[in-house]
Scaffold this motif. Structure first.
Motif, short mmCIF file in Angstrom:
data_model
loop_
_atom_site.label_atom_id
_atom_site.label_comp_id
_atom_site.label_asym_id
_atom_site.label_seq_id
_atom_site.Cartn_x
_atom_site.Cartn_y
_atom_site.Cartn_z
N MET A 34 14.08 4.87 -8.09
CA MET A 34 12.85 3.41 -7.10
C MET A 34 11.39 3.64 -6.26
N GLY A 35 11.48 2.35 -5.81
CA GLY A 35 10.22 2.50 -5.17
C GLY A 35 9.97 1.42 -3.85
N TRP A 36 9.22 1.28 -2.98
CA TRP A 36 9.09 0.39 -1.86
C TRP A 36 7.67 0.38 -2.41
N PHE A 37 6.83 -0.27 -2.42
CA PHE A 37 5.80 -0.51 -1.81
C PHE A 37 5.33 -1.59 -0.97
N ARG A 38 3.95 -1.98 -0.68
CA ARG A 38 3.47 -3.06 0.66
C ARG A 38 1.87 -3.22 0.54
N GLN A 39 1.32 -4.03 0.30
CA GLN A 39 0.69 -4.14 0.49
C GLN A 39 -0.43 -5.21 1.54
N ALA A 40 -1.11 -4.82 2.75
CA ALA A 40 -1.78 -6.42 3.04
C ALA A 40 -3.08 -6.95 2.76
N PRO A 41 -3.55 -7.55 3.61
CA PRO A 41 -4.35 -8.43 3.04
C PRO A 41 -5.88 -7.81 3.48
N GLY A 42 -6.30 -7.18 2.03
CA GLY A 42 -7.78 -6.99 2.34
C GLY A 42 -6.92 -5.20 2.21
N LYS A 43 -6.40 -4.71 1.84
CA LYS A 43 -5.71 -3.45 1.80
C LYS A 43 -5.59 -2.85 0.54
N ASN A 77 23.08 -2.49 -9.15
CA ASN A 77 21.59 -3.92 -9.35
C ASN A 77 20.61 -3.92 -8.10
N VAL A 78 21.38 -3.02 -7.10
CA VAL A 78 20.92 -3.52 -6.09
C VAL A 78 20.48 -1.82 -5.55
N VAL A 79 18.69 -2.03 -4.85
CA VAL A 79 18.34 -0.95 -4.08
C VAL A 79 18.01 -1.94 -2.40
N TYR A 80 17.72 -1.58 -1.27
CA TYR A 80 17.48 -1.54 -0.31
C TYR A 80 17.07 -1.40 0.48
N LEU A 81 15.98 -1.47 1.67
CA LEU A 81 15.35 -1.26 2.29
C LEU A 81 14.71 -1.81 3.98
N GLN A 82 16.20 -0.15 4.76
CA GLN A 82 16.32 -1.19 6.05
C GLN A 82 14.73 -0.67 7.06
N MET A 83 14.75 -1.66 7.97
CA MET A 83 13.42 -1.48 8.48
C MET A 83 13.88 -1.58 10.13
N THR A 84 13.44 -0.54 10.94
CA THR A 84 14.17 -1.02 12.52
C THR A 84 12.16 -0.68 12.53
N SER A 85 12.64 -1.06 14.30
CA SER A 85 11.06 -0.56 14.86
C SER A 85 10.43 -1.56 13.84
N LEU A 86 10.05 -2.41 13.61
CA LEU A 86 9.26 -2.86 13.01
C LEU A 86 7.71 -3.11 14.37
N LYS A 87 6.74 -3.19 13.11
CA LYS A 87 5.26 -2.81 14.42
C LYS A 87 4.52 -3.61 13.19
N LEU A 88 3.73 -4.23 14.37
CA LEU A 88 2.09 -4.79 13.90
C LEU A 88 1.88 -4.57 12.26
N GLU A 89 1.60 -3.43 12.19
CA GLU A 89 0.75 -2.51 11.27
C GLU A 89 1.98 -2.86 10.20
N ASP A 90 3.24 -3.31 10.05
CA ASP A 90 4.21 -3.36 9.27
C ASP A 90 4.15 -4.75 7.88
N THR A 91 3.02 -5.64 8.71
CA THR A 91 2.79 -6.54 8.30
C THR A 91 2.24 -6.00 6.44
N ALA A 92 2.92 -7.62 5.72
CA ALA A 92 2.34 -7.15 4.58
C ALA A 92 3.70 -7.40 3.50
N VAL A 93 3.13 -7.72 1.45
CA VAL A 93 3.76 -7.96 0.87
C VAL A 93 4.32 -6.96 0.21
N TYR A 94 5.97 -6.77 0.54
CA TYR A 94 6.15 -5.41 0.58
C TYR A 94 7.38 -5.83 -0.67
N TYR A 95 6.92 -4.89 -2.09
CA TYR A 95 7.05 -4.77 -3.38
C TYR A 95 7.73 -3.46 -3.71
N CYS A 96 9.28 -4.01 -4.51
CA CYS A 96 9.81 -2.76 -5.02
C CYS A 96 9.49 -2.96 -6.70
#
Length: 126
Positions: A34-43, A77-96
């Motif tokens: 399993m993987g997590w990916f992300r996509q920010a606007p224009g990237k 049947n579940v996978v998690y992504l725990q995110m801490t110390s979030l930064k502005l640059e983490d803004t995105a749509v996250y996909y598993c």
């Protein structure tokens, strides 16, 4: 066919934490890497984290290493992504995503994954 559904996204402030979930309806995810990916606007879509079938091997992008943790839930049947110390640059749509390959695994390569969820928006504000 695996249907993946992400949840847990939202609007948070910089420094906050958030946990994303990826669930498969009606079947276990233990047969898939399993993987997590992300996509920010224009990237382009970028790799975030991945976990092996057994859960004992994980990979992270340099930008999230030490802040994000990918894990498999007790419910198989579940996978998690725990995110801490979030930064502005983490803004995105996250996909598993799920990779059914057995003989090889390229966790950072998005086109190696066979199934994708619809994404969940994470917005980090000041």
């Amino acid at each position: 066919q695996v249907q993946l559904v992400e949840s847990g996204g939202g609007l948070v402030q910089a420094g906050d934490s958030l946990r994303l979930s990826c669930a498969a309806s009606g079947r276990t995810l233990s047969s898939y890497s399993m993987g997590w990916f992300r996509q920010a606007p224009g990237k382009e879509r970028e790799f975030v984290a991945a976990v092996s079938r057994t859960g004992d091997i994980t990979y992270y992008s340099d930008s999230v290493k030490g802040r994000f943790t990918i894990s498999r839930g007790v419910a198989k049947n579940v996978v998690y992504l725990q995110m801490t110390s979030l930064k502005l640059e983490d803004t995105a749509v996250y996909y598993c995503a799920a990779d059914r390959s057995i003989s090889s695994w390229y966790p950072r390569v998005f086109h190696e994954y066979d199934y994708w969820g619809q994404g969940t928006q994470v917005t980090v504000s000041t």
